[in-house]
Write a protein that holds these residues in place. Structure first.
Motif, PDB file in Angstrom:
ATOM      1  N   ILE A  66      45.578  41.799  66.795  1.00  0.00           N
ATOM      2  CA  ILE A  66      46.449  41.232  65.989  1.00  0.00           C
ATOM      3  C   ILE A  66      47.384  39.905  65.932  1.00  0.00           C
ATOM      4  O   ILE A  66      48.133  39.402  65.634  1.00  0.00           O
ATOM      5  CB  ILE A  66      46.885  42.562  65.551  1.00  0.00           C
ATOM      6  CG1 ILE A  66      45.960  43.448  65.950  1.00  0.00           C
ATOM      7  CG2 ILE A  66      48.067  42.840  65.394  1.00  0.00           C
ATOM      8  CD1 ILE A  66      46.442  45.449  66.031  1.00  0.00           C
ATOM      9  N   ALA A  67      47.220  39.832  67.837  1.00  0.00           N
ATOM     10  CA  ALA A  67      47.897  39.047  68.802  1.00  0.00           C
ATOM     11  C   ALA A  67      47.526  37.612  67.571  1.00  0.00           C
ATOM     12  O   ALA A  67      48.307  36.730  67.242  1.00  0.00           O
ATOM     13  CB  ALA A  67      48.034  39.354  69.737  1.00  0.00           C
ATOM     14  N   GLY A  68      46.634  37.765  67.999  1.00  0.00           N
ATOM     15  CA  GLY A  68      45.244  36.425  67.553  1.00  0.00           C
ATOM     16  C   GLY A  68      46.025  35.940  66.007  1.00  0.00           C
ATOM     17  O   GLY A  68      46.184  35.199  65.373  1.00  0.00           O
ATOM     18  N   ALA A  69      46.012  36.997  64.650  1.00  0.00           N
ATOM     19  CA  ALA A  69      46.214  37.161  64.073  1.00  0.00           C
ATOM     20  C   ALA A  69      47.588  36.139  63.647  1.00  0.00           C
ATOM     21  O   ALA A  69      47.852  35.626  63.054  1.00  0.00           O
ATOM     22  CB  ALA A  69      45.470  38.391  62.461  1.00  0.00           C
ATOM     23  N   ALA A  70      48.280  36.798  64.134  1.00  0.00           N
ATOM     24  CA  ALA A  70      49.834  36.723  64.094  1.00  0.00           C
ATOM     25  C   ALA A  70      50.680  35.312  64.532  1.00  0.00           C
ATOM     26  O   ALA A  70      51.171  34.430  64.104  1.00  0.00           O
ATOM     27  CB  ALA A  70      50.794  37.331  64.624  1.00  0.00           C
ATOM     28  N   LEU A  71      49.593  34.990  65.467  1.00  0.00           N
ATOM     29  CA  LEU A  71      49.494  33.197  66.192  1.00  0.00           C
ATOM     30  C   LEU A  71      48.729  32.335  64.600  1.00  0.00           C
ATOM     31  O   LEU A  71      49.414  31.545  64.916  1.00  0.00           O
ATOM     32  CB  LEU A  71      48.761  33.065  67.410  1.00  0.00           C
ATOM     33  CG  LEU A  71      49.032  31.845  68.101  1.00  0.00           C
ATOM     34  CD1 LEU A  71      50.545  31.479  68.667  1.00  0.00           C
ATOM     35  CD2 LEU A  71      48.192  32.456  69.912  1.00  0.00           C
ATOM     36  N   LEU A  72      48.286  32.731  64.131  1.00  0.00           N
ATOM     37  CA  LEU A  72      47.250  32.158  63.374  1.00  0.00           C
ATOM     38  C   LEU A  72      48.214  31.788  62.095  1.00  0.00           C
ATOM     39  O   LEU A  72      48.479  30.634  62.015  1.00  0.00           O
ATOM     40  CB  LEU A  72      45.650  32.496  62.811  1.00  0.00           C
ATOM     41  CG  LEU A  72      45.308  31.713  61.834  1.00  0.00           C
ATOM     42  CD1 LEU A  72      44.935  30.338  62.242  1.00  0.00           C
ATOM     43  CD2 LEU A  72      44.208  32.602  61.832  1.00  0.00           C
ATOM     44  N   VAL A  73      49.395  33.336  61.573  1.00  0.00           N
ATOM     45  CA  VAL A  73      49.911  33.288  60.285  1.00  0.00           C
ATOM     46  C   VAL A  73      50.899  31.988  61.006  1.00  0.00           C
ATOM     47  O   VAL A  73      51.429  30.941  60.301  1.00  0.00           O
ATOM     48  CB  VAL A  73      50.596  33.751  60.097  1.00  0.00           C
ATOM     49  CG1 VAL A  73      51.507  33.861  59.526  1.00  0.00           C
ATOM     50  CG2 VAL A  73      49.397  34.775  59.785  1.00  0.00           C
ATOM     51  N   ALA A  74      51.453  31.795  62.352  1.00  0.00           N
ATOM     52  CA  ALA A  74      52.592  31.213  63.230  1.00  0.00           C
ATOM     53  C   ALA A  74      51.927  29.620  63.001  1.00  0.00           C
ATOM     54  O   ALA A  74      53.025  28.678  62.383  1.00  0.00           O
ATOM     55  CB  ALA A  74      52.927  31.667  64.136  1.00  0.00           C
ATOM     56  N   LEU A  75      51.023  29.635  63.229  1.00  0.00           N
ATOM     57  CA  LEU A  75      50.650  27.894  63.786  1.00  0.00           C
ATOM     58  C   LEU A  75      50.938  27.378  62.602  1.00  0.00           C
ATOM     59  O   LEU A  75      51.190  26.230  61.709  1.00  0.00           O
ATOM     60  CB  LEU A  75      49.409  27.696  64.810  1.00  0.00           C
ATOM     61  CG  LEU A  75      49.931  28.520  66.178  1.00  0.00           C
ATOM     62  CD1 LEU A  75      48.637  27.724  66.766  1.00  0.00           C
ATOM     63  CD2 LEU A  75      50.724  27.222  66.816  1.00  0.00           C
ATOM     64  N   LEU A  76      49.970  27.851  61.802  1.00  0.00           N
ATOM     65  CA  LEU A  76      49.727  27.114  60.214  1.00  0.00           C
ATOM     66  C   LEU A  76      50.451  27.069  58.856  1.00  0.00           C
ATOM     67  O   LEU A  76      50.533  26.284  58.445  1.00  0.00           O
ATOM     68  CB  LEU A  76      48.237  28.276  59.048  1.00  0.00           C
ATOM     69  CG  LEU A  76      47.253  28.451  59.708  1.00  0.00           C
ATOM     70  CD1 LEU A  76      45.638  29.427  59.968  1.00  0.00           C
ATOM     71  CD2 LEU A  76      46.485  26.625  59.880  1.00  0.00           C
ATOM     72  N   ALA A  77      51.453  28.145  59.419  1.00  0.00           N
ATOM     73  CA  ALA A  77      53.003  28.260  58.350  1.00  0.00           C
ATOM     74  C   ALA A  77      53.334  27.305  59.040  1.00  0.00           C
ATOM     75  O   ALA A  77      53.967  26.433  58.604  1.00  0.00           O
ATOM     76  CB  ALA A  77      53.403  29.361  58.152  1.00  0.00           C
ATOM     77  N   GLY A  78      53.888  26.905  60.186  1.00  0.00           N
ATOM     78  CA  GLY A  78      54.839  25.551  61.092  1.00  0.00           C
ATOM     79  C   GLY A  78      54.008  24.360  60.908  1.00  0.00           C
ATOM     80  O   GLY A  78      54.749  23.980  60.699  1.00  0.00           O
ATOM     81  N   ALA A  79      52.588  24.622  61.468  1.00  0.00           N
ATOM     82  CA  ALA A  79      52.441  23.329  61.501  1.00  0.00           C
ATOM     83  C   ALA A  79      52.507  22.660  59.712  1.00  0.00           C
ATOM     84  O   ALA A  79      53.002  21.512  59.003  1.00  0.00           O
ATOM     85  CB  ALA A  79      51.453  23.290  61.161  1.00  0.00           C
ATOM     86  N   GLU A  80      52.374  23.795  58.571  1.00  0.00           N
ATOM     87  CA  GLU A  80      52.321  23.174  57.267  1.00  0.00           C
ATOM     88  C   GLU A  80      53.876  22.465  56.635  1.00  0.00           C
ATOM     89  O   GLU A  80      54.528  21.633  55.928  1.00  0.00           O
ATOM     90  CB  GLU A  80      51.802  24.137  56.255  1.00  0.00           C
ATOM     91  CG  GLU A  80      52.021  23.750  54.579  1.00  0.00           C
ATOM     92  CD  GLU A  80      51.158  24.504  53.623  1.00  0.00           C
ATOM     93  OE1 GLU A  80      51.398  24.292  52.305  1.00  0.00           O
ATOM     94  OE2 GLU A  80      50.519  25.308  53.441  1.00  0.00           O
TER      95      GLU A  80
END
Length: 718
Positions: free
Chosen positions: A227-241
């Protein structure tokens, strides 16, 4: 507000683009359709007010569709909303710690490959919807079952999809006033109107009660690490874009530049609000942002107003969405997904040899998953970067004196040792080698490779002279001194050879100021590089050439001869003239230089260099009237009269200034022979006389042969 007349119409254009795209992304992610409109409204209002990029428009993004679809399938929608809230919190923290710039370190090949992979996944999934079926949970399953889906066509649904794509394809070719309506909106309106008019059997969208049935986000059930990995993935992908979108939009307008850390924090707050209200994750979207800029937006109020229009539409006109066939939305997503595969991006990454990174990322996203594909692309990009940073080149050539000259360039690490060793051991035994190390780093493995080869080569009868062009990595390692902890800093290349008036020199003020600025630039850029050479020359000079040339400011002897400090003993005068020994009027200046060069310095060559467009030769052609007001110049130019006599004697078609400049060089070479010491050394083969001619317009140096009965019409080129 003064900018409202620009921002208001722009916000309406972006709103018309945002509604169909938001609905389509929500459908592709397996989320409630209302979640797309909520995210569009929150992204516009919250991110628009709190973000640091004035013209970026935020909302649900297609690049997160694959991730969100997986989260919805694994944890359910309400739990996915809580993951969105957690991702927003991560973005707020990253922005607070000023870490936004780190996202820009991602290779564009990875970003483009990810977007293309996501586009393919979306297109394959939504193609099943267009054909009247249901998408599967993986791109591979969608691809495998596609032939069967095509065989079992659903007529009206397929016709709606084909009609939608057709409108999208032809819309850009219509008149400009028609294209004022965004293509996605036009395609959905045409598809909906046609389906309603002909009573086609299509799947309708129902939003009734969707906006009013809100419930709290739920805690995901499962391994908290995932769950923490999923939140981190969404944060990084959305932030990078979002950050990449901010950087891209900065290059398309002249307004205030983006504050990336503020933008990241604003996106984080928007994601917290969107997740709490039941919306999709939001990010800066390049399609909406470029539409916003092209529509004439000036400030962030365009994005805020666009979010308000989306909210107003959802609350007051949400019933109209029931008229849109779901197959039309799916066809819109298929079109958008295919458009993400840009040949322009492929050409860009091909120019930097990063196509493998692009393809690995794309393939990984399609076959394995988005996170895995991005990680694979990042890993390959890092390996390729490491390979480039440690690439070693070895250039070898044989000099006229029989010595072998080898140049090793790059960063010498253990990774380059196999190549370096192979190249060095290919040098013939007992050869005399000049080895230049043009390197900015050397580790122990590279030093051992060079040092062992040198000892072996010298033991077998060869010689090795090592010259380090930058810091003395080899010398320090050989002496046992402590090595530098990092790579040598790059030496900035100055523009010393450019005129002061050239724009790249950027000098201002009077001539004295320019001289002091030039001296400061020399101290800063050039002196550290040449100081070791001047230290060696400080004791005495040993030039090999006496170089006699014109005082013309356009002639730079060291530049046109590629010579360095201590090579040329230079004499400059008007017309590059050499008065004959004992001539009248007497001139001891040139004679003294000749005497000193031949008796004290023991130079091997005396060169006379003339040039095109010489003012002294033009004055000779013009006659005594040209120098009537310049008595000293007129007296000096008498030493060039013999060349003018030669030109008159030739009486050829080439009786021009250029011809006189060349004849003058030949005449001065003969004048040199009137000096007894010069003549004796020339006859003994100890001294060589050379004539050169510099063509200023073409920057070419020509060799002017001594005068002979059969003088060639055009001297050979050097």
């Amino acid at each position: 507000m003064r900018t409202l007349r620009y921002d208001l119409p722009a916000s309406l254009v972006v709103f018309l683009v945002a509604v169909p795209l938001s609905l389509g992304i929500a459908m592709a992610a397996g989320a409630p359709l209302a979640a797309g409109l909520i995210a569009a409204a929150v992204g516009g209002i919250v991110a628009g007010l709190l973000g640091g990029s004035p013209l970026v428009v935020s909302g649900p993004t297609a690049s997160l569709t694959v991730v969100i679809a997986g989260l919805v399938h694994t944890y359910g929608w309400q739990a996915t909303c809580l993951i969105t809230i957690l991702a927003g919190g991560v973005q707020v923290l990253l922005g607070a710690f000023k870490s936004a710039r780190a996202a820009l370190a991602v290779s564009p090949a990875v970003v483009h490959g990810m977007l293309a992979g996501v586009g393919i996944v979306i297109a394959l999934a939504q193609l099943h919807v267009v054909l009247g079926g249901s998408p599967q949970h993986s791109a591979w399953d969608n691809l495998v079952q596609l032939p069967g889906q095509i065989a079992d066509l659903h007529g009206h649904k397929v016709m709606v999809g084909v009609l939608t794509v057709s409108v999208l394809l032809v819309w850009s070719r219509l008149p400009k006033h028609v294209r004022a309506v965004p293509a996605p909106l036009a395609a959905l309106v045409v598809a909906a109107a046609t389906a309603w008019l002909f009573h086609w059997n299509v799947t309708r969208i129902d939003l009734s009660g969707a906006l009013g049935s809100w419930s709290l986000p739920e805690l995901p059930q499962g391994d908290w690490h995932q769950i923490a990995g999923a939140a981190l993935l969404v944060a990084l992908l959305a932030g990078a874009e979002s950050l990449l979108c901010s950087v891209a939009t900065d290059g398309t307008h002249t307004g205030p530049r983006a504050d990336l850390d503020k933008e990241l924090s604003g996106q984080g707050v928007a994601n917290v609000v969107s997740g709490f209200l039941g919306g999709l994750p939001v990010a800066g979207v390049i399609v909406r942002s470029t539409t916003n800029i092209r529509a004439g937006a000036r400030t962030h109020w365009s994005a805020v107003l666009h979010g308000g229009w989306v909210l107003l539409f959802a609350l007051c006109l949400g019933w109209t969405i029931r008229l849109i066939p779901m197959e039309a939305l799916a066809a819109l997503l298929v079109f958008i997904g295919i458009r993400t595969i840009s040949l322009g991006h492929v050409r860009k990454v091909h120019g930097h040899n990063e196509v493998p990174v692009y393809l690995v990322t794309l393939t990984g996203v399609v076959v394995i998953g988005l996170a895995e594909g991005v990680l694979a692309g990042l890993a390959l990009a890092a390996l390729l970067a490491l390979r480039r940073l440690t690439r070693v080149t070895v250039d070898k050539r044989e000099e006229p004196n029989g010595r072998l000259h080898a140049t090793v360039s790059g960063s010498l690490t253990f990774l380059g040792v196999p190549r370096l060793t192979a190249e060095l051991r290919a040098i013939p035994a007992r050869a005399d080698v000049d080895l230049d190390l043009n390197i900015d780093f050397m580790d122990n493995a590279a030093f051992e490779a060079i040092h062992s080869w040198r000892l072996d080569h010298e033991r077998l009868g060869g010689t090795v002279t090592i010259d380090e062009l930058h810091d003395e990595w080899y010398s320090m390692a050989a002496s046992g001194a402590r090595m530098f902890p990092a790579k040598s800093p790059p030496k900035p290349a100055g523009h010393w050879w450019l005129p002061w008036t050239h724009p790249r020199r950027r000098t201002t003020g009077v001539q004295e100021c320019r001289l002091t600025q030039g001296a400061a630039e020399f101290h800063r850029r050039t002196a550290p590089l040449v100081r070791p050479i001047f230290t060696e020359l400080a004791g005495r000079q040993q030039p090999s050439h006496l170089f006699i040339t014109c005082a013309d400011s356009r002639i730079m002897p060291s530049l046109i001869t590629s010579s360095g400090p201590g090579d040329l003993f230079t004499v400059r005068n008007i017309g590059n003239l050499v008065p004959c020994a004992g001539s009248e009027p007497a001139d001891d200046s040139v004679g003294a230089a000749i005497e000193y060069a031949t008796r004290v310095l023991d130079v091997h060559t005396i060169t006379v260099c003339g040039h095109s467009g010489c003012g002294a030769m033009a004055a000779l052609l013009g006659g005594p009237a040209t120098t009537a007001g310049l008595p000293q110049l007129g007296s000096w130019l008498r030493h060039g009269a013999a060349g003018l006599d030669r030109l008159a004697a030739e009486r050829g078609p080439d009786a021009s200034l250029d011809r006189l400049c060349r004849l003058n060089v030949q005449q001065q070479l003969e004048n040199l022979r009137t000096y007894r010491r010069v003549d004796e050394q020339v006859r003994a083969g100890q001294l060589k006389l050379v004539g050169l001619y510099f063509d200023i317009a073409t920057a070419r140096v020509h060799v002017v042969p001594p005068r002979s009965p059969a003088l060639p019409a055009e001297p050979g080129q050097r």
